[in-house]
Design an enzyme around this catalytic site. Structure first.
Site, PDB file in Angstrom:
ATOM      1  N   GLY A   7      18.489  -1.848 -18.984  1.00 11.05           N
ATOM      2  CA  GLY A   7      17.634  -0.866 -19.657  1.00 11.05           C
ATOM      3  C   GLY A   7      18.469  -0.121 -20.678  1.00 11.05           C
ATOM      4  O   GLY A   7      19.284   0.733 -20.310  1.00 11.05           O
ATOM      5  N   MET A  11      17.840   6.545 -22.929  1.00  9.68           N
ATOM      6  CA  MET A  11      18.764   7.030 -21.903  1.00  9.68           C
ATOM      7  C   MET A  11      19.851   5.983 -21.627  1.00  9.68           C
ATOM      8  O   MET A  11      21.039   6.240 -21.810  1.00  9.68           O
ATOM      9  CB  MET A  11      18.010   7.373 -20.612  1.00  9.68           C
ATOM     10  CG  MET A  11      17.164   8.613 -20.704  1.00  9.68           C
ATOM     11  SD  MET A  11      18.111  10.117 -21.028  1.00  9.68           S
ATOM     12  CE  MET A  11      18.978  10.356 -19.469  1.00  9.68           C
ATOM     13  N   GLY A  12      19.430   4.765 -21.210  1.00  8.37           N
ATOM     14  CA  GLY A  12      20.402   3.731 -20.836  1.00  8.37           C
ATOM     15  C   GLY A  12      21.315   3.341 -21.983  1.00  8.37           C
ATOM     16  O   GLY A  12      22.521   3.130 -21.787  1.00  8.37           O
ATOM     17  N   ASP A  30      18.749  -5.742 -21.796  1.00  8.16           N
ATOM     18  CA  ASP A  30      17.458  -5.140 -22.104  1.00  8.16           C
ATOM     19  C   ASP A  30      16.470  -6.258 -22.406  1.00  8.16           C
ATOM     20  O   ASP A  30      16.871  -7.314 -22.906  1.00  8.16           O
ATOM     21  CB  ASP A  30      17.589  -4.197 -23.320  1.00  8.16           C
ATOM     22  CG  ASP A  30      16.385  -3.282 -23.457  1.00  8.16           C
ATOM     23  OD1 ASP A  30      16.460  -2.118 -22.985  1.00  8.16           O
ATOM     24  OD2 ASP A  30      15.361  -3.712 -24.025  1.00  8.16           O
ATOM     25  N   ARG A  31      15.185  -5.988 -22.119  1.00  8.99           N
ATOM     26  CA  ARG A  31      14.170  -7.016 -22.428  1.00  8.99           C
ATOM     27  C   ARG A  31      14.099  -7.302 -23.917  1.00  8.99           C
ATOM     28  O   ARG A  31      13.689  -8.361 -24.340  1.00  8.99           O
ATOM     29  CB  ARG A  31      12.799  -6.550 -21.934  1.00  8.99           C
ATOM     30  CG  ARG A  31      12.646  -6.688 -20.433  1.00  8.99           C
ATOM     31  CD  ARG A  31      11.216  -6.470 -20.017  1.00  8.99           C
ATOM     32  NE  ARG A  31      10.654  -5.320 -20.746  1.00  8.99           N
ATOM     33  CZ  ARG A  31       9.433  -4.844 -20.576  1.00  8.99           C
ATOM     34  NH1 ARG A  31       8.632  -5.406 -19.731  1.00  8.99           N
ATOM     35  NH2 ARG A  31       8.991  -3.797 -21.256  1.00  8.99           N
ATOM     36  N   SER A 112      20.228  14.214 -15.656  1.00  8.74           N
ATOM     37  CA  SER A 112      19.609  15.205 -16.534  1.00  8.74           C
ATOM     38  C   SER A 112      20.432  15.353 -17.806  1.00  8.74           C
ATOM     39  O   SER A 112      21.653  15.208 -17.772  1.00  8.74           O
ATOM     40  CB  SER A 112      19.520  16.563 -15.826  1.00  8.74           C
ATOM     41  OG  SER A 112      18.836  17.492 -16.648  1.00  8.74           O
ATOM     42  N   GLY A 114      18.876  14.332 -21.071  1.00  8.65           N
ATOM     43  CA  GLY A 114      18.074  13.752 -22.144  1.00  8.65           C
ATOM     44  C   GLY A 114      18.922  13.166 -23.265  1.00  8.65           C
ATOM     45  O   GLY A 114      20.035  12.672 -23.045  1.00  8.65           O
ATOM     46  N   LYS A 164      17.090  15.942  -8.092  1.00  6.17           N
ATOM     47  CA  LYS A 164      16.591  15.867  -9.484  1.00  6.17           C
ATOM     48  C   LYS A 164      15.106  16.256  -9.544  1.00  6.17           C
ATOM     49  O   LYS A 164      14.671  16.912 -10.501  1.00  6.17           O
ATOM     50  CB  LYS A 164      16.803  14.452 -10.040  1.00  6.17           C
ATOM     51  CG  LYS A 164      16.232  14.227 -11.441  1.00  6.17           C
ATOM     52  CD  LYS A 164      17.028  14.978 -12.494  1.00  6.17           C
ATOM     53  CE  LYS A 164      16.404  15.123 -13.854  1.00  6.17           C
ATOM     54  NZ  LYS A 164      15.541  14.141 -14.404  1.00  6.17           N
ATOM     55  N   HIS A 167      14.965  19.953  -9.410  1.00  8.10           N
ATOM     56  CA  HIS A 167      15.414  20.412 -10.739  1.00  8.10           C
ATOM     57  C   HIS A 167      14.250  20.353 -11.728  1.00  8.10           C
ATOM     58  O   HIS A 167      14.013  21.277 -12.499  1.00  8.10           O
ATOM     59  CB  HIS A 167      16.584  19.540 -11.210  1.00  8.10           C
ATOM     60  CG  HIS A 167      16.876  19.630 -12.678  1.00  8.10           C
ATOM     61  ND1 HIS A 167      16.157  18.920 -13.622  1.00  8.10           N
ATOM     62  CD2 HIS A 167      17.770  20.363 -13.360  1.00  8.10           C
ATOM     63  CE1 HIS A 167      16.607  19.209 -14.829  1.00  8.10           C
ATOM     64  NE2 HIS A 167      17.593  20.081 -14.699  1.00  8.10           N
ATOM     65  N   ASN A 168      13.519  19.257 -11.696  1.00  5.37           N
ATOM     66  CA  ASN A 168      12.408  19.104 -12.652  1.00  5.37           C
ATOM     67  C   ASN A 168      11.260  20.061 -12.341  1.00  5.37           C
ATOM     68  O   ASN A 168      10.601  20.553 -13.253  1.00  5.37           O
ATOM     69  CB  ASN A 168      11.921  17.659 -12.686  1.00  5.37           C
ATOM     70  CG  ASN A 168      12.789  16.822 -13.604  1.00  5.37           C
ATOM     71  OD1 ASN A 168      13.999  17.013 -13.651  1.00  5.37           O
ATOM     72  ND2 ASN A 168      12.187  15.917 -14.340  1.00  5.37           N
ATOM     73  N   GLU A 171      12.300  23.099 -13.867  1.00  2.00           N
ATOM     74  CA  GLU A 171      12.117  22.899 -15.325  1.00  2.00           C
ATOM     75  C   GLU A 171      10.659  23.187 -15.727  1.00  2.00           C
ATOM     76  O   GLU A 171      10.401  23.860 -16.729  1.00  2.00           O
ATOM     77  CB  GLU A 171      12.506  21.450 -15.626  1.00  2.00           C
ATOM     78  CG  GLU A 171      12.463  20.997 -17.054  1.00  2.00           C
ATOM     79  CD  GLU A 171      12.883  19.510 -17.145  1.00  2.00           C
ATOM     80  OE1 GLU A 171      14.058  19.196 -16.899  1.00  2.00           O
ATOM     81  OE2 GLU A 171      12.024  18.662 -17.452  1.00  2.00           O
ATOM     82  N   TYR A 172       9.705  22.691 -14.935  1.00  2.00           N
ATOM     83  CA  TYR A 172       8.278  22.937 -15.235  1.00  2.00           C
ATOM     84  C   TYR A 172       7.999  24.447 -15.256  1.00  2.00           C
ATOM     85  O   TYR A 172       7.333  24.956 -16.145  1.00  2.00           O
ATOM     86  CB  TYR A 172       7.384  22.308 -14.156  1.00  2.00           C
ATOM     87  CG  TYR A 172       7.035  20.856 -14.329  1.00  2.00           C
ATOM     88  CD1 TYR A 172       8.001  19.895 -14.546  1.00  2.00           C
ATOM     89  CD2 TYR A 172       5.716  20.428 -14.221  1.00  2.00           C
ATOM     90  CE1 TYR A 172       7.673  18.555 -14.657  1.00  2.00           C
ATOM     91  CE2 TYR A 172       5.374  19.092 -14.344  1.00  2.00           C
ATOM     92  CZ  TYR A 172       6.365  18.159 -14.551  1.00  2.00           C
ATOM     93  OH  TYR A 172       6.038  16.832 -14.651  1.00  2.00           O
TER      94      TYR A 172
HETATM   95  O1  LIG Z   1      16.492  16.752 -16.809  1.00  2.00           O
HETATM   96  C1  LIG Z   1      16.089  16.084 -17.737  1.00  2.00           C
HETATM   97  O2  LIG Z   1      16.817  15.538 -18.571  1.00  2.00           O
HETATM   98  C2  LIG Z   1      14.606  15.908 -17.887  1.00  2.00           C
HETATM   99  O3  LIG Z   1      13.950  16.466 -16.775  1.00  2.00           O
HETATM  100  C3  LIG Z   1      14.239  14.454 -17.993  1.00  2.00           C
HETATM  101  O4  LIG Z   1      14.481  13.836 -16.776  1.00  2.00           O
HETATM  102  C4  LIG Z   1      12.851  14.198 -18.530  1.00  2.00           C
HETATM  103  O5  LIG Z   1      12.701  14.793 -19.764  1.00  2.00           O
HETATM  104  C5  LIG Z   1      11.799  14.650 -17.586  1.00  2.00           C
HETATM  105  O6  LIG Z   1      11.730  13.715 -16.549  1.00  2.00           O
HETATM  106  C6  LIG Z   1      10.435  14.791 -18.212  1.00  2.00           C
HETATM  107  O7  LIG Z   1       9.565  15.033 -17.170  1.00  2.00           O
HETATM  108  P1  LIG Z   1       8.031  15.231 -17.392  1.00  2.00           P
HETATM  109  O8  LIG Z   1       7.567  14.071 -18.244  1.00  2.00           O
HETATM  110  O9  LIG Z   1       7.414  15.217 -16.035  1.00  2.00           O
HETATM  111  O10 LIG Z   1       7.881  16.531 -18.119  1.00  2.00           O
END
Ligand SMILES: O=C(O)[C@H](O)[C@@H](O)[C@H](O)[C@H](O)COP(=O)(O)O
Length: 314
Positions: A7, A11-12, A30-31, A112, A114, A164, A167-168, A171-172
């Site tokens: 992948g 990210m990858g 990768d495909r 995490s 991005g 993670k 963590h997300n 984040e929300y």
């Molecule tokens: O820590 C991170 O780098 C982000 O959280 C990353 O993993 C991604 O941007 C989210 O998974 C988006 O999540 P949603 O699509 O659910 O907002």
């Protein structure tokens, strides 16, 4: 050390690049043949020396499941698979058991950072057996940000993705709080420089943070966000966080509300609020708004029960 990366998306691909810059020998698959080093997953396995380490960085769910199944057949006892995608921790346990049955190790890794991770490093939350994690430390050391933090061996298989996931969830909630504060500032005419207020909060305040920095960046690009629709997707981690909270009877009002706010953002017209409007009309004769946007008269005059904004009352 040598590692296979499956992948090579945003990210990858960047992680493979950071590993190469750190002196590792990365074979990428990768495909998309245009970005792949090898023609097939089998060729990737053949190119690696045993005992192998293969990092899976494909979308969570069916693509990850299919890749791990294929690796279970192609790899040999003593090899290790790392799932670095945003997989559900429940799936990790299943993957760990399936691979263990054929002598292959499994480590889950929440990542995490991005698109900024290539330069800044990726925060890594790892789950798995101590010996497997230790063997992969040269890889983790290169991927993580410089300095002491940015890495945790959180526990056994599943713990990395559980960390993670939480963590997300956080984040929300944080994003929703910035979003609601912004909407209130925009709705009132008390603060005339809304982007300026956000910018000022980057220094010295309690809420200074990377998300605030990114908010300022977004407002620099589009000061009133007029280019965007108020529509927010989700990829599952918020839902799993809320599900885990229900399983453990842990109250999660902020994260749950933030998740539901995203669902609401995808409705042009709220079915539930139609019911609320219809019932107010039924029991109190209160005015309702017709689909076309005209106000239909109930027993009240239209808008009679609408409280005007505070500024208009002064
Ligand atoms: O820590 C991170 O780098 C982000 O959280 C990353 O993993 C991604 O941007 C989210 O998974 C988006 O999540 P949603 O699509 O659910 O907002």
């Amino acid at each position: 050390m040598q590692i296979g990366m499956i992948g090579l998306g945003k990210m990858g691909g960047n992680m493979a690049e950071r590993l190469r810059r750190g002196g590792h020998d990365v074979v990428g698959y990768d495909r998309d043949p245009a970005i792949s080093d090898v023609a097939s997953l089998q060729e990737l396995v053949d190119r690696l020396e045993a005992p192998r380490a293969v990092w899976v960085m494909v979308p969570a769910g069916a693509p990850t499941q299919a890749t791990i199944e294929e690796l279970g057949k192609a790899l040999s006892p003593g090899d290790i698979v790392i799932d670095g995608g945003n997989s559900h921790y429940v799936d990790d346990r299943k993957h760990g058991e399936e691979l263990a049955a054929v002598g292959i190790g499994f480590v889950d890794c929440g990542v995490s950072g991005g698109v900024w991770g290539l330069e800044n490093g990726y925060a890594l939350m790892v789950g798995g057996a101590e010996a497997d994690v230790q063997r992969l430390m040269p890889i983790f050391e290169t991927l993580k940000p410089e300095g002491e933090d940015g890495f945790v061996h959180a526990g056994k298989i599943g713990a990395g993705h559980f960390a993670k996931m939480v963590h997300n969830g956080i984040e929300y909630g944080m994003m929703q709080a910035f979003a609601e504060g912004w909407e209130l500032l925009e709705a009132s005419d008390a603060v005339t420089d809304v982007p300026g207020a956000f910018r000022s909060w980057r220094r010295g305040t309690v809420i200074r943070s990377w998300l605030l920095d990114l908010m300022v960046r977004a407002l620099d690009e589009d000061p009133d966000l007029s280019e965007l629709r108020g529509y927010a997707q989700d990829s599952g981690e918020g839902r799993w966080t809320v599900q885990a909270a229900v399983d453990h009877a842990v109250p999660l009002p902020v994260i749950t509300a933030a998740l539901y706010a995203r669902f609401a953002s995808r409705q042009d017209d709220s079915p539930a609020m139609k019911v609320v409007a219809a019932l107010r009309n039924q029991f109190g004769g209160h005015a309702v708004t017709a689909k076309a946007g005209e106000v239909e008269k109930g027993a009240d005059s239209p808008g009679a029960d609408v409280i005007p904004p505070v500024e208009a009352q002064r």
